[in-house]
Design a protein around this motif. Sequence first.
Motif, PDB file in Angstrom:
ATOM      1  N   THR A  12       0.353  -1.293   0.120  1.00  0.00           N
ATOM      2  CA  THR A  12       0.265   0.228  -0.108  1.00  0.00           C
ATOM      3  C   THR A  12       0.726   1.749   0.163  1.00  0.00           C
ATOM      4  O   THR A  12       0.076   2.171   0.024  1.00  0.00           O
ATOM      5  CB  THR A  12      -1.364   0.155   1.148  1.00  0.00           C
ATOM      6  N   TYR A  13       2.305   1.395   0.257  1.00  0.00           N
ATOM      7  CA  TYR A  13       2.939   2.141  -0.116  1.00  0.00           C
ATOM      8  C   TYR A  13       2.954   3.053  -1.747  1.00  0.00           C
ATOM      9  O   TYR A  13       2.527   2.574  -2.521  1.00  0.00           O
ATOM     10  CB  TYR A  13       4.263   1.611  -0.044  1.00  0.00           C
ATOM     11  N   HIS A  14       2.683   4.475  -1.210  1.00  0.00           N
ATOM     12  CA  HIS A  14       2.139   5.017  -2.488  1.00  0.00           C
ATOM     13  C   HIS A  14       3.546   5.417  -3.775  1.00  0.00           C
ATOM     14  O   HIS A  14       3.492   5.665  -4.986  1.00  0.00           O
ATOM     15  CB  HIS A  14       1.725   6.756  -2.049  1.00  0.00           C
ATOM     16  N   ASP A  15       4.551   4.741  -3.177  1.00  0.00           N
ATOM     17  CA  ASP A  15       5.945   5.106  -3.925  1.00  0.00           C
ATOM     18  C   ASP A  15       6.437   2.913  -4.855  1.00  0.00           C
ATOM     19  O   ASP A  15       6.548   2.774  -3.672  1.00  0.00           O
ATOM     20  CB  ASP A  15       7.215   5.623  -3.654  1.00  0.00           C
ATOM     21  N   LYS A  16       5.181   3.088  -5.639  1.00  0.00           N
ATOM     22  CA  LYS A  16       5.307   1.405  -5.897  1.00  0.00           C
ATOM     23  C   LYS A  16       7.274   1.028  -6.121  1.00  0.00           C
ATOM     24  O   LYS A  16       7.029  -0.362  -5.936  1.00  0.00           O
ATOM     25  CB  LYS A  16       4.163   1.617  -6.626  1.00  0.00           C
ATOM     26  N   ASN A  17       7.527   1.808  -6.504  1.00  0.00           N
ATOM     27  CA  ASN A  17       8.610   1.341  -7.408  1.00  0.00           C
ATOM     28  C   ASN A  17       9.944   1.011  -5.564  1.00  0.00           C
ATOM     29  O   ASN A  17       9.959   0.259  -6.109  1.00  0.00           O
ATOM     30  CB  ASN A  17       9.992   2.218  -8.058  1.00  0.00           C
ATOM     31  N   VAL A  18       9.991   1.617  -5.210  1.00  0.00           N
ATOM     32  CA  VAL A  18      10.510   1.925  -4.128  1.00  0.00           C
ATOM     33  C   VAL A  18       9.977   0.739  -3.100  1.00  0.00           C
ATOM     34  O   VAL A  18      10.741  -0.225  -2.006  1.00  0.00           O
ATOM     35  CB  VAL A  18      10.189   2.893  -2.789  1.00  0.00           C
ATOM     36  N   GLY A  19       8.911   0.602  -3.261  1.00  0.00           N
ATOM     37  CA  GLY A  19       7.875  -0.936  -2.623  1.00  0.00           C
ATOM     38  C   GLY A  19       8.401  -2.303  -2.086  1.00  0.00           C
ATOM     39  O   GLY A  19       8.679  -3.450  -2.042  1.00  0.00           O
ATOM     40  N   LYS A  20       8.755  -1.787  -3.857  1.00  0.00           N
ATOM     41  CA  LYS A  20       8.971  -3.064  -4.568  1.00  0.00           C
ATOM     42  C   LYS A  20      10.476  -3.676  -4.191  1.00  0.00           C
ATOM     43  O   LYS A  20      10.613  -4.826  -4.205  1.00  0.00           O
ATOM     44  CB  LYS A  20       8.815  -3.444  -6.220  1.00  0.00           C
ATOM     45  N   LYS A  21      11.160  -2.519  -3.991  1.00  0.00           N
ATOM     46  CA  LYS A  21      12.827  -2.628  -4.274  1.00  0.00           C
ATOM     47  C   LYS A  21      12.633  -3.482  -2.930  1.00  0.00           C
ATOM     48  O   LYS A  21      13.586  -4.054  -2.229  1.00  0.00           O
ATOM     49  CB  LYS A  21      13.098  -1.517  -4.153  1.00  0.00           C
ATOM     50  N   ILE A  22      12.157  -2.874  -1.645  1.00  0.00           N
ATOM     51  CA  ILE A  22      12.326  -3.237  -0.471  1.00  0.00           C
ATOM     52  C   ILE A  22      12.001  -4.745  -0.265  1.00  0.00           C
ATOM     53  O   ILE A  22      11.732  -5.725   0.329  1.00  0.00           O
ATOM     54  CB  ILE A  22      10.821  -2.567   0.596  1.00  0.00           C
ATOM     55  N   LEU A  23      10.895  -5.158  -0.805  1.00  0.00           N
ATOM     56  CA  LEU A  23      10.151  -6.490  -0.747  1.00  0.00           C
ATOM     57  C   LEU A  23      10.981  -7.519  -1.559  1.00  0.00           C
ATOM     58  O   LEU A  23      11.165  -8.303  -0.774  1.00  0.00           O
ATOM     59  CB  LEU A  23       8.914  -6.569  -1.692  1.00  0.00           C
ATOM     60  N   LYS A  24      11.963  -6.633  -2.696  1.00  0.00           N
ATOM     61  CA  LYS A  24      12.875  -7.971  -3.420  1.00  0.00           C
ATOM     62  C   LYS A  24      14.277  -7.903  -2.486  1.00  0.00           C
ATOM     63  O   LYS A  24      14.601  -9.302  -2.394  1.00  0.00           O
ATOM     64  CB  LYS A  24      12.810  -7.008  -4.392  1.00  0.00           C
ATOM     65  N   ILE A  25      14.876  -6.947  -1.965  1.00  0.00           N
ATOM     66  CA  ILE A  25      15.835  -7.020  -1.488  1.00  0.00           C
ATOM     67  C   ILE A  25      16.066  -7.151   0.291  1.00  0.00           C
ATOM     68  O   ILE A  25      16.315  -7.909   0.909  1.00  0.00           O
ATOM     69  CB  ILE A  25      16.423  -5.706  -1.375  1.00  0.00           C
ATOM     70  N   PHE A  26      15.519  -6.809   0.715  1.00  0.00           N
ATOM     71  CA  PHE A  26      15.176  -6.535   2.186  1.00  0.00           C
ATOM     72  C   PHE A  26      14.524  -7.634   2.895  1.00  0.00           C
ATOM     73  O   PHE A  26      14.744  -8.185   4.025  1.00  0.00           O
ATOM     74  CB  PHE A  26      14.951  -5.259   3.011  1.00  0.00           C
ATOM     75  N   LEU A  27      13.031  -7.396   2.462  1.00  0.00           N
ATOM     76  CA  LEU A  27      11.754  -9.107   2.645  1.00  0.00           C
ATOM     77  C   LEU A  27      12.879 -10.269   2.860  1.00  0.00           C
ATOM     78  O   LEU A  27      12.452 -10.757   4.341  1.00  0.00           O
ATOM     79  CB  LEU A  27      11.051  -9.102   2.251  1.00  0.00           C
ATOM     80  N   PRO A  28      13.130 -10.390   1.897  1.00  0.00           N
ATOM     81  CA  PRO A  28      14.079 -11.971   2.649  1.00  0.00           C
ATOM     82  C   PRO A  28      14.449 -12.593   3.715  1.00  0.00           C
ATOM     83  O   PRO A  28      14.409 -13.187   4.346  1.00  0.00           O
ATOM     84  CB  PRO A  28      14.830 -12.712   0.974  1.00  0.00           C
TER      85      PRO A  28
END
Length: 107
Positions: A12-28
């Motif tokens: 739900t983050y307003h900047d989708k690109n940043v949200g996707k990068k965080i999910l891809k890099i940090f979340l695992p």
Amino acid sequence: MMALELIEFMHTYHDKNVGKKILKIFLPYYCEFALRLCDFEKDPLHLIPQLSRLQPYVKYNKFQKLAIYYPRIYSLIRPYIPYYKAITNIERTIRKKLKNRKHRKKL
């Protein structure tokens, strides 16, 4: 629980690109720590069945899968897991030594 909330927040983050990068890099990396819930004997908040929602972000080992999808079976075999791991490590050590011995004979 925090990992699941972080996933919802990033979707739900307003900047989708940043949200996707965080999910891809940090979340695992973050989710690996969440999977340590499987190591505890009791789960009073019933969080382990919810860990299946982390599947797109992490790779489960066989015991984590068992704990998430079949918690009753996992609770029965949980005391035997350290013995299984010890036997597996002994077997791997023996295989490595035999492999090194065969390799030395060829030289």
